[in-house]
Enzyme design. Structure first.
Site, PDB file in Angstrom:
ATOM      1  N   CYS A  76     -31.207  -5.293  37.228  1.00 63.68           N
ATOM      2  CA  CYS A  76     -32.144  -4.112  36.786  1.00 63.68           C
ATOM      3  C   CYS A  76     -32.095  -3.609  35.750  1.00 63.68           C
ATOM      4  CB  CYS A  76     -32.390  -3.495  38.262  1.00 63.68           C
ATOM      5  SG  CYS A  76     -33.628  -2.393  38.057  1.00 63.68           S
ATOM      6  N   TYR A 219     -42.970  -6.931  32.058  1.00 66.24           N
ATOM      7  CA  TYR A 219     -43.286  -7.148  33.413  1.00 66.24           C
ATOM      8  C   TYR A 219     -44.869  -7.414  33.476  1.00 66.24           C
ATOM      9  CZ  TYR A 219     -38.610  -5.977  35.320  1.00 66.24           C
ATOM     10  OH  TYR A 219     -37.327  -5.827  35.577  1.00 66.24           O
TER      11      TYR A 219
HETATM   12  N1  LIG Z   1     -39.632   3.155  38.560  1.00 70.06           N
HETATM   13  C1  LIG Z   1     -38.601   2.592  38.911  1.00 70.06           C
HETATM   14  C2  LIG Z   1     -38.406   1.294  39.137  1.00 70.06           C
HETATM   15  C3  LIG Z   1     -37.345   0.430  39.703  1.00 70.06           C
HETATM   16  C4  LIG Z   1     -37.803  -0.978  40.137  1.00 70.06           C
HETATM   17  O1  LIG Z   1     -38.833  -1.314  40.084  1.00 70.06           O
HETATM   18  N2  LIG Z   1     -36.392  -1.768  40.550  1.00 70.06           N
HETATM   19  C5  LIG Z   1     -36.614  -3.049  40.734  1.00 70.06           C
HETATM   20  C6  LIG Z   1     -35.658  -4.091  40.025  1.00 70.06           C
HETATM   21  S1  LIG Z   1     -35.562  -4.233  38.400  1.00 70.06           S
HETATM   22  C7  LIG Z   1     -36.722  -3.216  42.175  1.00 70.06           C
HETATM   23  O2  LIG Z   1     -35.635  -2.767  42.842  1.00 70.06           O
HETATM   24  N3  LIG Z   1     -37.554  -4.107  42.803  1.00 70.06           N
HETATM   25  C8  LIG Z   1     -37.584  -4.409  44.087  1.00 70.06           C
HETATM   26  C9  LIG Z   1     -38.980  -4.899  44.606  1.00 70.06           C
HETATM   27  O3  LIG Z   1     -39.753  -4.722  43.813  1.00 70.06           O
HETATM   28  O4  LIG Z   1     -38.857  -5.238  45.646  1.00 70.06           O
HETATM   29  C10 LIG Z   1     -37.262   3.125  38.228  1.00 70.06           C
HETATM   30  O5  LIG Z   1     -37.372   3.301  37.015  1.00 70.06           O
HETATM   31  O6  LIG Z   1     -36.377   3.762  38.955  1.00 70.06           O
END
Ligand SMILES: N[C@@H](CCC(=O)N[C@@H](CS)C(=O)NCC(=O)O)C(=O)O
Length: 352
Positions: A76, A219
């Protein structure tokens, strides 16, 4: 106190979520890939846990060595920027961290949600480890431990407080700010300030267009489900990349000749660009390695001591190509390009 804050927040969040026409209802555990509106464009929702660690010993979350734990995925980019901060600030001994497995799996038997899971043993998945603190099987378990009525996504990074057994913050943009300043009494590299007061406006302004065009832009390209939103996202992406290329033809870093937060934020997307986003998210108008300044700049940042240890390309590739079946149904991982970011670059010409 945190629970009072959380309840009010959730009430507001539920109301706001109910206004958005997402494909799935808000009751269902969701992932980023579900955050696509009827118009076919990807709209990321805000993070939920927004408390701050403070250097003030009397605060709710005081900066103490050994108290906090960072849950990440090496795949990530948002979590990786937090890990990069732990390493370059010299806080690895003070703040422990654990990475989950790269490929999303079902998180509960009772519903279909797929997300981040821990390996069962230390040897199951190189780079990933079982949860050392709570015996959680999934990142979802951690959110459910921290809050009984959580209805958001189960994202990494998660900054965990071992003492109060709760999530302090799950927004990487805020975690990196805390790590930059609040732990300076214990950080081995306390003098490194990546958000210096005389450059804050410039860094904030740069972060904004880089986030919209590039960090979140890739994204928006990859998760678009209609041609129009993809076309718009890809146009904005390349406009922003071209702008970076031009800036980096005149100076070593994106905000001048000093490394700042804006560089770390840009780097985590660039390092994934040719290996993943160019193919998986259809960002193929031009590759990173076709931009001489951006490509050398990416190598320059990668070669900062300890930065390369935050990049696990195996996890990165296996995650993206293996966790989004609507984009890559067979989960096949492309062979290339296998770029060596430790090879020489030309960025010293700009040294102050
Ligand atoms: N705004 C958050 C975004 C974090 C994020 O989107 N992480 C993704 C991985 S790249 C995630 O864990 N996604 C899990 C999901 O969408 O279920 C940050 O910057 O901390």
């Amino acid at each position: 106190m945190i629970f009072l804050f959380s309840k009010t927040y959730f009430a507001k969040t539920s109301f706001i979520l109910s206004l958005f026409p997402f494909k799935h209802s808000r009751q269902m555990a969701r992932s980023a890939i579900d955050e696509v509106s009827e118009t076919g464009s990807f709209t990321r929702t805000a993070s939920t846990f927004r408390s701050f660690i403070s250097r003030d010993p009397n605060s709710q979350f005081p900066a103490e060595s050994g108290r906090y734990h960072l849950y990440i995925s090496y795949a990530c980019p948002w979590a990786s920027r937090c890990l990069a901060y732990l390493k370059i600030k010299g806080l690895e001994k003070a703040i422990s961290f654990t990475s989950v497995k790269p490929i999303w799996e079902q998180t509960k038997e009772t519903d279909e949600h797929r997300g981040w899971v821990f390996p069962a043993t230390d040897t199951e998945e190189p780079g990933a480890e079982p949860d050392p603190l709570n015996g959680a099987k999934t990142i979802r378990d951690l959110y459910e431990l921290a809050s009984t009525n959580y209805s958001g996504k189960f994202t990494v990074p998660v900054l965990w407080d071992k003492k109060l057994k709760t999530i302090v913050n799950n927004e990487s943009a805020e975690i990196i700010r805390m790590v930059n300043t609040e732990f300076n009494d214990i950080a081995e590299n306390a003098s490194l300030d990546l958000y210096p007061s005389d450059q804050r406006d410039q860094i904030d302004g740069t972060n904004e267009w880089i986030y919209n065009g590039i960090n979140n832009g890739v994204y928006r390209c990859g998760f678009a489900t209609k041609q129009g939103p993809y076309d718009e996202a890809v146009r904005q992406l390349y406009e922003a990349l071209d702008k970076c290329e031009e800036i980096l033809g005149k100076q070593r870093y994106i905000c001048g000749n000093r490394l700042t937060e804006a560089d770390i934020r840009l780097f985590v997307t660039l390092i994934r660009f040719d290996e993943v986003y160019a193919v998986h998210f259809k960002c193929n108008k031009k590759l990173l390695r076709e931009y001489p300044n951006l490509f050398n700049y990416t190598k320059d940042i990668y070669q900062i001591p300890s930065m390369s240890s935050t990049v696990n390309m195996q996890h990165i590739k296996r995650h993206y190509y293996g966790s989004h079946p609507s984009i890559n149904p067979y989960g096949i991982i492309p062979l290339g390009p296998d770029i060596d970011y430790s090879s020489p670059h030309d960025r010293e010409i700009f040294s102050a």
